[in-house]
Design a protein around this motif. Structure first.
Motif, PDB file in Angstrom:
ATOM      1  N   ASP A 204      22.057  -6.019  -5.697  1.00 33.75           N
ATOM      2  CA  ASP A 204      21.189  -7.151  -5.367  1.00 33.75           C
ATOM      3  C   ASP A 204      21.605  -8.303  -6.267  1.00 33.75           C
ATOM      4  OD1 ASP A 204      19.246  -8.709  -4.226  1.00 33.75           O
ATOM      5  OD2 ASP A 204      17.544  -7.472  -4.878  1.00 33.75           O
ATOM      6  N   ALA A 205      21.030  -9.466  -6.031  1.00 36.78           N
ATOM      7  CA  ALA A 205      21.308 -10.619  -6.887  1.00 36.78           C
ATOM      8  C   ALA A 205      20.782 -10.351  -8.297  1.00 36.78           C
ATOM      9  CB  ALA A 205      20.665 -11.867  -6.311  1.00 36.78           C
ATOM     10  N   PRO A 206      21.404 -10.932  -9.319  1.00 38.63           N
ATOM     11  CA  PRO A 206      20.972 -10.659 -10.699  1.00 38.63           C
ATOM     12  C   PRO A 206      19.607 -11.243 -11.021  1.00 38.63           C
ATOM     13  CG  PRO A 206      22.699 -12.324 -10.658  1.00 38.63           C
ATOM     14  CD  PRO A 206      22.607 -11.779  -9.270  1.00 38.63           C
ATOM     15  N   ASP A 207      18.835 -10.487 -11.801  1.00 44.30           N
ATOM     16  CA  ASP A 207      17.569 -10.991 -12.339  1.00 44.30           C
ATOM     17  C   ASP A 207      17.828 -11.968 -13.474  1.00 44.30           C
ATOM     18  OD1 ASP A 207      15.488  -8.953 -11.074  1.00 44.30           O
ATOM     19  OD2 ASP A 207      17.180  -7.767 -11.812  1.00 44.30           O
ATOM     20  N   ILE A 208      18.933 -11.761 -14.199  1.00 42.93           N
ATOM     21  CA  ILE A 208      19.267 -12.564 -15.379  1.00 42.93           C
ATOM     22  C   ILE A 208      20.737 -12.939 -15.320  1.00 42.93           C
ATOM     23  CG2 ILE A 208      19.424 -12.588 -17.910  1.00 42.93           C
ATOM     24  CD1 ILE A 208      17.254 -10.374 -17.922  1.00 42.93           C
ATOM     25  N   VAL A 209      21.038 -14.190 -15.629  1.00 42.53           N
ATOM     26  CA  VAL A 209      22.422 -14.621 -15.844  1.00 42.53           C
ATOM     27  C   VAL A 209      22.565 -15.011 -17.304  1.00 42.53           C
ATOM     28  CG1 VAL A 209      24.172 -16.365 -15.350  1.00 42.53           C
ATOM     29  CG2 VAL A 209      22.859 -15.347 -13.479  1.00 42.53           C
ATOM     30  N   PHE A 210      23.556 -14.418 -17.960  1.00 44.66           N
ATOM     31  CA  PHE A 210      23.836 -14.644 -19.384  1.00 44.66           C
ATOM     32  C   PHE A 210      24.883 -15.742 -19.472  1.00 44.66           C
ATOM     33  CE2 PHE A 210      26.066 -13.617 -23.341  1.00 44.66           C
ATOM     34  CZ  PHE A 210      25.037 -13.288 -24.218  1.00 44.66           C
ATOM     35  N   GLU A 211      24.460 -16.947 -19.881  1.00 44.96           N
ATOM     36  CA  GLU A 211      25.303 -18.152 -19.832  1.00 44.96           C
ATOM     37  C   GLU A 211      25.656 -18.663 -21.220  1.00 44.96           C
ATOM     38  OE1 GLU A 211      26.922 -20.698 -18.802  1.00 44.96           O
ATOM     39  OE2 GLU A 211      26.837 -20.787 -16.632  1.00 44.96           O
ATOM     40  N   PHE A 228      13.147 -16.534  -8.620  1.00 47.97           N
ATOM     41  CA  PHE A 228      12.324 -16.201  -9.778  1.00 47.97           C
ATOM     42  C   PHE A 228      13.154 -15.592 -10.915  1.00 47.97           C
ATOM     43  CE2 PHE A 228       9.178 -16.667  -6.502  1.00 47.97           C
ATOM     44  CZ  PHE A 228       8.069 -17.193  -7.138  1.00 47.97           C
ATOM     45  N   GLY A 229      14.480 -15.622 -10.792  1.00 49.02           N
ATOM     46  CA  GLY A 229      15.346 -15.103 -11.843  1.00 49.02           C
ATOM     47  C   GLY A 229      15.507 -16.087 -12.987  1.00 49.02           C
ATOM     48  N   LYS A 230      16.225 -15.655 -14.024  1.00 51.66           N
ATOM     49  CA  LYS A 230      16.352 -16.420 -15.255  1.00 51.66           C
ATOM     50  C   LYS A 230      17.818 -16.645 -15.604  1.00 51.66           C
ATOM     51  CE  LYS A 230      12.178 -14.202 -17.092  1.00 51.66           C
ATOM     52  NZ  LYS A 230      11.640 -13.313 -18.150  1.00 51.66           N
ATOM     53  N   ILE A 231      18.151 -17.877 -15.973  1.00 55.05           N
ATOM     54  CA  ILE A 231      19.439 -18.187 -16.582  1.00 55.05           C
ATOM     55  C   ILE A 231      19.164 -18.492 -18.040  1.00 55.05           C
ATOM     56  CG2 ILE A 231      21.460 -19.690 -16.579  1.00 55.05           C
ATOM     57  CD1 ILE A 231      19.311 -19.882 -13.563  1.00 55.05           C
ATOM     58  N   VAL A 232      19.697 -17.673 -18.945  1.00 59.79           N
ATOM     59  CA  VAL A 232      19.500 -17.891 -20.375  1.00 59.79           C
ATOM     60  C   VAL A 232      20.822 -18.385 -20.956  1.00 59.79           C
ATOM     61  CG1 VAL A 232      19.925 -15.447 -20.917  1.00 59.79           C
ATOM     62  CG2 VAL A 232      18.672 -16.898 -22.539  1.00 59.79           C
ATOM     63  N   ILE A 233      20.785 -19.511 -21.666  1.00 59.21           N
ATOM     64  CA  ILE A 233      22.012 -20.172 -22.114  1.00 59.21           C
ATOM     65  C   ILE A 233      21.948 -20.489 -23.600  1.00 59.21           C
ATOM     66  CG2 ILE A 233      21.106 -22.416 -21.360  1.00 59.21           C
ATOM     67  CD1 ILE A 233      24.064 -23.194 -20.724  1.00 59.21           C
TER      68      ILE A 233
END
Length: 338
Positions: A204-211, A228-233
């Motif tokens: 499935d699509a990621p819940d979190i992207v680690f940027e 409703f997912g999160k990109i944390v940078i």
């Protein structure tokens, strides 16, 4: 900027306490320690109850301050010290603090990583990525790492990643800035194919992207993360002017979360995972003190995989190890390019 007339860089270190200042009671000369790189003034109220990272005085030691680790002696605040895991050699213990503690705060604290989450990790074979991958595996999350070669993908397999993608297969998705309408249309088509590949690997699509790449990858991160997912940078190595289609942010109610290093308590908790062997340093190469400049050039050219350690007081690898490792090997050796 700092007021000193010199600058000694380096924000990672392990070593032995040589001397303590007045008021220091927890640490004593002879203690073996690892240093975390966050400094703040004890007088700032943010340090007491909010977060030292919010303090006006907050600085990264060895980057925004001098007295960094590329020297025989360094000067730090007492709260920066952590017990050195006894099963690690000096070079292994010096290799993980900055990137591992940053990844820990990003995923565990800011993005609230949980078992069952799906995570996409940019630069997964680099200093941040190897720890993000291990944290996902330890938490029971599925993760896909984005790397620059199949050799680096092999390292992720060793670390337990669900899968990996060679970004050179999708070079057209990278944002340069100033694209024409036709160029943007072509870029977005490649981004769609990339997102399908991520979903295929993770289920499935990621819940979190680690940027931490920034300009080149951020539009793809925004599009790829689930609603409703999160990109944390925590950084922007390709540029800090971010340009993306904001409709995919607000209409799909996604979150952008900024993160910067870690506070002392988070570093303490993360260090216990190293001590237990659940998380291990990933060391690519150990070099001599006279090779500091060469080490930086290797990083600049993206030839490294995991971390590079510099011997300052130690004369060879393995010194400082005083206990057996909870898991073997004590540190993972990345063979790519070694």
């Amino acid at each position: 900027m700092h007021p000193e007339d010199h600058h000694i860089g380096g924000s990672d270190a392990s070593g032995i306490v040589w001397k303590v200042g007045p008021g220091v009671t927890r640490w004593h000369p002879g203690d073996e320690v690892v240093i975390h790189c966050n400094q703040a003034s004890y007088e700032d109220p943010e340090v007491h109850g909010l977060d030292p990272l919010a303090a006006p005085s907050q600085k990264i030691w060895g980057y925004e301050t001098t007295w960094g680790s590329f020297a025989q002696f360094t000067k730090v605040q007492a709260q920066q010290l952590l017990p050195k895991p006894p099963h690690l050699g000096w070079e292994e213990a010096a290799s993980y603090g900055l990137t591992y503690f940053t990844a820990y705060r990003m995923l565990v604290d800011r993005a609230e990583l949980q078992a069952g989450h799906r995570v996409m990790i940019w630069g997964a074979a680099g200093g941040l990525g190897v720890f993000a991958t291990q944290l996902c595996v330890a938490a029971g999350a599925r993760c896909v790492g984005i790397v620059s070669s199949p050799e680096k993908g092999a390292l992720l397999e060793q670390l337990g990643a669900t899968g990996w993608i060679d970004r050179s297969d999708f070079t057209g998705m990278m944002r340069r800035g100033g694209e024409t309408v036709d160029e943007e249309r072509a870029r977005f088509a490649v981004t769609r194919e990339f997102a399908k590949r991520v979903k295929q690997i993770l289920g499935d699509a990621p819940d979190i992207v680690f940027e931490h790449v920034g300009k080149a990858t951020f539009p793809t991160s925004i599009f790829t993360v689930k609603p409703f997912g999160k990109i944390v940078i925590c950084g922007a190595t390709s540029g800090y002017d971010l340009d993306f289609d904001v409709r995919y942010l607000w209409m799909r109610q996604k979150q952008i979360i900024g993160s910067h290093f870690a506070n002392a308590w988070q570093c303490h908790k993360a260090n216990r995972l190293i001590d237990s062997g659940l998380i291990r340093p990933v060391l690519w190469r150990t070099m001599g003190f006279d090779q500091v400049a060469e080490a930086h050039q290797l990083m600049y050219e993206n030839k490294h995989c995991g971390k590079i350690a510099i011997l300052v007081g130690a004369t060879e690898e393995g010194q400082g190890r005083t206990a057996p490792a909870p898991r073997r090997p004590a540190a993972i050796r990345a063979e790519v390019g070694a």
